[in-house]
Design an enzyme around this catalytic site. Structure first.
Site: not given
Length: 433
Positions: A80, A82, A85, A233, A236, A333-334
């Site tokens: 997972h 991103h 971004k 998602h 969250e 994730d991010n």
């Protein structure tokens, strides 16, 4: 003891490797309560044989690496991310704390998302993941307008082709639920994603602020019609009334969805009464659902406020999920964006956070599995332990760690791809200061 320095970048054997318990057969011999060290023979870029020590020495002059107990893992799956971004954080101003504030900051930054900007940032992330030891990476791409394909989707499609020999890349279209309540919209969107090339999945943002079970049902139907797996998602948030995960677990069979659903986050489980949260996990265990925990981002994002120490944390119920046999992966994730100002797309760094936040015992022998089980993302793959023999020699060797200290002391590592060591120096990829 420190492993000996290799005199070749293509070893024919790894001698004295410390493999995790989950990767070994039940009858593997033990030494002082831990699995005996192993010898891995490598031929033609694949793992030909795995044997417990002691074994007979190979012929003189064999290109053997003596690891002396260094932990060794299969190549990682980044479940997972991103990439669209990634790395925009340094160019932003002040961001309102919390999930919705981060979304606002990304929306404001999108005017800078040119093809060149996206390509540079996403390629940097891919390189960092590859050098950390990742062989498969799944990244979500914001797809807020059902009628228009995002530029990032096309750019990543190009990169997936260019990187196909290094990292297997999957793209998840992260869509809003609301428009999908219209069956025609959901079906057209799923058809466009399915036609966009290999490695494409349908996803969605399931949150109590826009909860719409009718739209989620149409999203499931559209994915089923196009033979797409789903990666969502889900919940969250720390709202105990969030019901996305529970609804999915109850309704997957009713909607006749026969693929695999991956649910990322599920933070609300940690805020719900124990009986309700565990009942939801019992239902998840009966469904074709894989959970993905995102500890770094959710620890930073949930219960966030300026000048106030968080009282609640964002980690989902990973121990309870594991007890129930639910496939569970841990993802980055991010990375360096409004959702998470730190990160490096190193799965081991992510697990370090999970070990501390979740008080996870036996990180190497038990929880390293959550970084390596790519089969837990697949529609029809068996969910039993995969083993190593016959597989590509895509391995990560942690020279400075041991079974006790791992996943700390892991910055220094050697990465093998098809049996050959790669360059793991990321210094040339750092942004200009």
């Amino acid at each position: 003891m420190t492993p000996t320095a290799p005199d070749t970048d293509t070893p024919t054997a790894l001698h004295g490797a410390r493999l995790p318990r989950w990767l070994l057969p039940a009858d593997w011999p033990q030494h002082e309560g831990r699995p005996a060290l192993a010898r891995l023979d490598i031929a033609d870029g694949r793992i030909a044989r795995v044997r417990p020590l002691p074994v007979a020495e190979g012929p003189a002059g064999q290109a053997r690496w003596d690891l002396r107990g260094a932990p060794v893992l299969p190549g990682f799956v980044e479940a997972h991310a991103h990439l669209d971004k990634a790395f925009i954080g340094p160019r932003l101003g002040a961001v309102r704390p919390g999930l919705l504030g981060a979304i606002e900051a990304v929306i404001a930054d999108r005017e800078r998302w040119t093809r060149e900007d996206l390509r540079e940032r996403m390629q940097r992330g891919l390189r960092w993941a590859w050098q950390a030891g990742t062989t498969r990476l799944r990244t979500h791409i914001d797809w807020w307008d059902p009628q228009a394909t995002p530029l990032a989707w096309d750019v990543l499609g190009e990169l997936a082709h260019e990187w196909r020999d290094r990292v297997a890349i999957e793209r998840v279209a992260l869509v809003k639920l609301g428009p999908c309540e219209d069956r025609a919209v959901a079906q057209a969107l799923a058809r466009r994603i399915a036609e966009s090339g290999p490695g494409a999945l349908l996803g969605g943002f399931v949150h109590s602020s826009q909860w719409n079970p009718g739209a989620l049902r149409e999203l499931l139907r559209a994915a089923q019609e196009q033979n797409l797996d789903l990666d969502l998602h889900v919940d969250e948030e720390l709202n105990p009334e969030a019901e996305g995960l529970a609804w999915l677990a109850r309704n997957l069979r009713a909607t006749r969805f026969d693929g695999r659903v991956v649910c990322g986050h599920a933070c609300a489980l940690a805020a719900q009464p124990e009986s309700r949260a565990l009942a939801t996990l019992d239902a998840v265990a009966r469904a074709p659902i894989t959970l993905v925990s995102l500890p770094i981002t959710n620890l930073l994002l949930q219960d966030a406020a300026k000048g106030r120490t968080p009282r609640q944390r964002g980690l989902t119920l990973v121990k309870e999920a594991r007890i129930r046999g639910i496939p569970l992966l841990i993802g980055s994730d991010n990375v360096q964006d409004p959702f998470c100002r730190v990160g490096s797309l190193d799965p081991v760094e992510t697990l370090q956070a999970a070990v501390l936040a979740g008080q996870l015992d036996e990180p190497l022998d038990a929880w390293s599995q959550s970084l390596c089980r790519a089969d837990w993302l697949d529609r029809e793959a068996p969910l039993d332990a995969p083993g190593l023999e016959g597989r590509p020699a895509d391995l990560v060797i942690f020279d400075q760690a041991d079974a006790w200290s791992w996943p700390t002391r892991t910055a220094r590592r050697r990465v093998l791809r098809h049996g050959r060591a790669i360059d793991t120096d990321t210094r040339d990829d750092a942004p200009s200061r």
